[in-house]
Write a protein that holds these residues in place. Sequence first.
Motif, PDB file in Angstrom:
ATOM      1  N   ALA A 178     -48.732 -49.100   8.251  1.00  0.00           N
ATOM      2  CA  ALA A 178     -48.991 -50.664   9.064  1.00  0.00           C
ATOM      3  C   ALA A 178     -50.686 -51.053   8.876  1.00  0.00           C
ATOM      4  CB  ALA A 178     -48.849 -50.374  10.563  1.00  0.00           C
ATOM      5  N   LEU A 179     -51.685 -50.110   7.918  1.00  0.00           N
ATOM      6  CA  LEU A 179     -52.996 -50.406   7.618  1.00  0.00           C
ATOM      7  C   LEU A 179     -52.809 -51.629   6.420  1.00  0.00           C
ATOM      8  CD1 LEU A 179     -54.470 -46.476   6.877  1.00  0.00           C
ATOM      9  CD2 LEU A 179     -55.001 -48.797   8.612  1.00  0.00           C
ATOM     10  N   PRO A 180     -51.905 -51.637   5.502  1.00  0.00           N
ATOM     11  CA  PRO A 180     -52.126 -52.657   4.565  1.00  0.00           C
ATOM     12  C   PRO A 180     -52.032 -54.128   5.434  1.00  0.00           C
ATOM     13  CG  PRO A 180     -50.594 -50.916   3.875  1.00  0.00           C
ATOM     14  CD  PRO A 180     -51.385 -50.116   5.233  1.00  0.00           C
ATOM     15  N   TYR A 181     -50.645 -53.383   5.916  1.00  0.00           N
ATOM     16  CA  TYR A 181     -50.406 -54.816   6.917  1.00  0.00           C
ATOM     17  C   TYR A 181     -51.503 -55.823   7.847  1.00  0.00           C
ATOM     18  CZ  TYR A 181     -45.411 -53.880   5.260  1.00  0.00           C
ATOM     19  OH  TYR A 181     -44.847 -53.692   4.900  1.00  0.00           O
ATOM     20  N   PHE A 182     -52.669 -54.510   8.869  1.00  0.00           N
ATOM     21  CA  PHE A 182     -53.475 -54.734   9.196  1.00  0.00           C
ATOM     22  C   PHE A 182     -54.686 -55.320   8.614  1.00  0.00           C
ATOM     23  CE2 PHE A 182     -57.513 -52.874  11.048  1.00  0.00           C
ATOM     24  CZ  PHE A 182     -57.143 -53.366  12.509  1.00  0.00           C
ATOM     25  N   PHE A 183     -55.134 -54.961   7.102  1.00  0.00           N
ATOM     26  CA  PHE A 183     -55.976 -55.619   6.620  1.00  0.00           C
ATOM     27  C   PHE A 183     -55.943 -56.609   6.556  1.00  0.00           C
ATOM     28  CE2 PHE A 183     -57.333 -50.963   6.120  1.00  0.00           C
ATOM     29  CZ  PHE A 183     -58.237 -50.525   6.714  1.00  0.00           C
ATOM     30  N   GLY A 184     -53.737 -57.333   6.026  1.00  0.00           N
ATOM     31  CA  GLY A 184     -53.899 -58.783   5.658  1.00  0.00           C
ATOM     32  C   GLY A 184     -54.018 -59.289   7.024  1.00  0.00           C
ATOM     33  N   GLY A 185     -53.881 -58.794   7.896  1.00  0.00           N
ATOM     34  CA  GLY A 185     -54.138 -59.348   9.578  1.00  0.00           C
ATOM     35  C   GLY A 185     -55.539 -59.872   9.848  1.00  0.00           C
ATOM     36  N   LEU A 186     -56.508 -58.754   9.334  1.00  0.00           N
ATOM     37  CA  LEU A 186     -57.474 -58.712   9.760  1.00  0.00           C
ATOM     38  C   LEU A 186     -58.479 -60.344   8.676  1.00  0.00           C
ATOM     39  CD1 LEU A 186     -58.999 -55.236   9.871  1.00  0.00           C
ATOM     40  CD2 LEU A 186     -58.985 -56.604  11.595  1.00  0.00           C
ATOM     41  N   ARG A 187     -57.794 -60.603   7.371  1.00  0.00           N
ATOM     42  CA  ARG A 187     -58.312 -61.111   7.235  1.00  0.00           C
ATOM     43  C   ARG A 187     -58.121 -62.624   7.222  1.00  0.00           C
ATOM     44  NH1 ARG A 187     -56.787 -57.787   2.343  1.00  0.00           N
ATOM     45  NH2 ARG A 187     -54.917 -58.682   1.806  1.00  0.00           N
ATOM     46  N   ILE A 188     -56.681 -62.945   7.846  1.00  0.00           N
ATOM     47  CA  ILE A 188     -56.391 -63.754   8.393  1.00  0.00           C
ATOM     48  C   ILE A 188     -57.302 -64.449   9.536  1.00  0.00           C
ATOM     49  CG2 ILE A 188     -54.771 -65.338   9.362  1.00  0.00           C
ATOM     50  CD1 ILE A 188     -52.751 -63.474   7.885  1.00  0.00           C
ATOM     51  N   SER A 189     -57.619 -63.022  10.618  1.00  0.00           N
ATOM     52  CA  SER A 189     -57.888 -64.160  11.630  1.00  0.00           C
ATOM     53  C   SER A 189     -59.316 -63.721  11.500  1.00  0.00           C
ATOM     54  CB  SER A 189     -57.633 -62.147  12.628  1.00  0.00           C
ATOM     55  OG  SER A 189     -58.410 -62.313  13.509  1.00  0.00           O
ATOM     56  N   SER A 190     -60.847 -63.063  10.788  1.00  0.00           N
ATOM     57  CA  SER A 190     -61.590 -63.323  10.706  1.00  0.00           C
ATOM     58  C   SER A 190     -61.804 -65.291  10.734  1.00  0.00           C
ATOM     59  CB  SER A 190     -62.190 -63.107   9.535  1.00  0.00           C
ATOM     60  OG  SER A 190     -61.720 -62.890   8.122  1.00  0.00           O
ATOM     61  N   GLY A 191     -61.176 -65.552   9.434  1.00  0.00           N
ATOM     62  CA  GLY A 191     -61.238 -66.945   9.523  1.00  0.00           C
ATOM     63  C   GLY A 191     -60.447 -67.666  10.814  1.00  0.00           C
ATOM     64  N   LEU A 192     -59.619 -67.757  10.906  1.00  0.00           N
ATOM     65  CA  LEU A 192     -59.355 -68.236  12.728  1.00  0.00           C
ATOM     66  C   LEU A 192     -60.381 -67.927  14.046  1.00  0.00           C
ATOM     67  CD1 LEU A 192     -55.697 -67.626  12.418  1.00  0.00           C
ATOM     68  CD2 LEU A 192     -56.270 -69.649  11.871  1.00  0.00           C
TER      69      LEU A 192
END
Length: 265
Positions: A178-192
Amino acid sequence: MKTPLLHHPDAIRIVSPVLLGIFLLGFWQFACVHWKIPSFLIPAPSEIVRTLIGNWPSLSGALLVTLKITLLAFLFATLLGVCIAFLLVQSRIVEASLFPYAILLQVTPIVAIAPLIIIWVKLQTPALVICATLVALFPIVSNTVLGLRSVNPGLANLFRINRATRWQTLLRLRIPSALPYFFGGLRISSGLALIGAVVAEFVAGTGGSGAGLAYQILQAGFQLDIPLMFAALLLIAATGVALFLAMAWLSRFGLGHWHESQMGN
């Protein structure tokens, strides 16, 4: 044979946007000077920089307020999103029951519910953090759930054959997957989180020492101080880029030694 510097992938990713940015800024400056565009319509980049320097004490204070709200919201969204994701993957029934409400929360505009949160929560900063957290929460939940579900069937069968416990499967298989998906979510969530903080500040519209960059933009709009508005927008954009780069570095640090999505970078 060594690869020329300009043909190196990292150099291309850095030099190309920098050169394009310099060209666009130069054309912007030239257009404003040559056609004498009034600053109350579009200020020249040089005037924006002068305004940024001249108003730095107030703008830097507002930046710190917005950044504090953004980071707190991002932290809470990450912690809460991971906990919700782990809860959802425990059972298909639980996921089917709760996930639609997460989607409902995501598609509801924050400007519609922010006034209610600000009324219910009397303190300004916690209310703004809650609003920004709601905006940043969904990418963490959805990406983490997807990552925990995206387990290689062969590896899952191998763990099952070796009678691995549920805890061992979670720690050694599901979480690394799940880590690759989790880090992808972090990139989106930080901007949001930044977007949610700015929108919440717009809705709150409060001034004083606790005012963020959104209030600076509102004040600049009321006073028709367009260079100041552009200066505040520049700080917001720079903050968003810095957050994205920080999450990209974190992803590369966490995945660069073993996952194929980062090993070629």
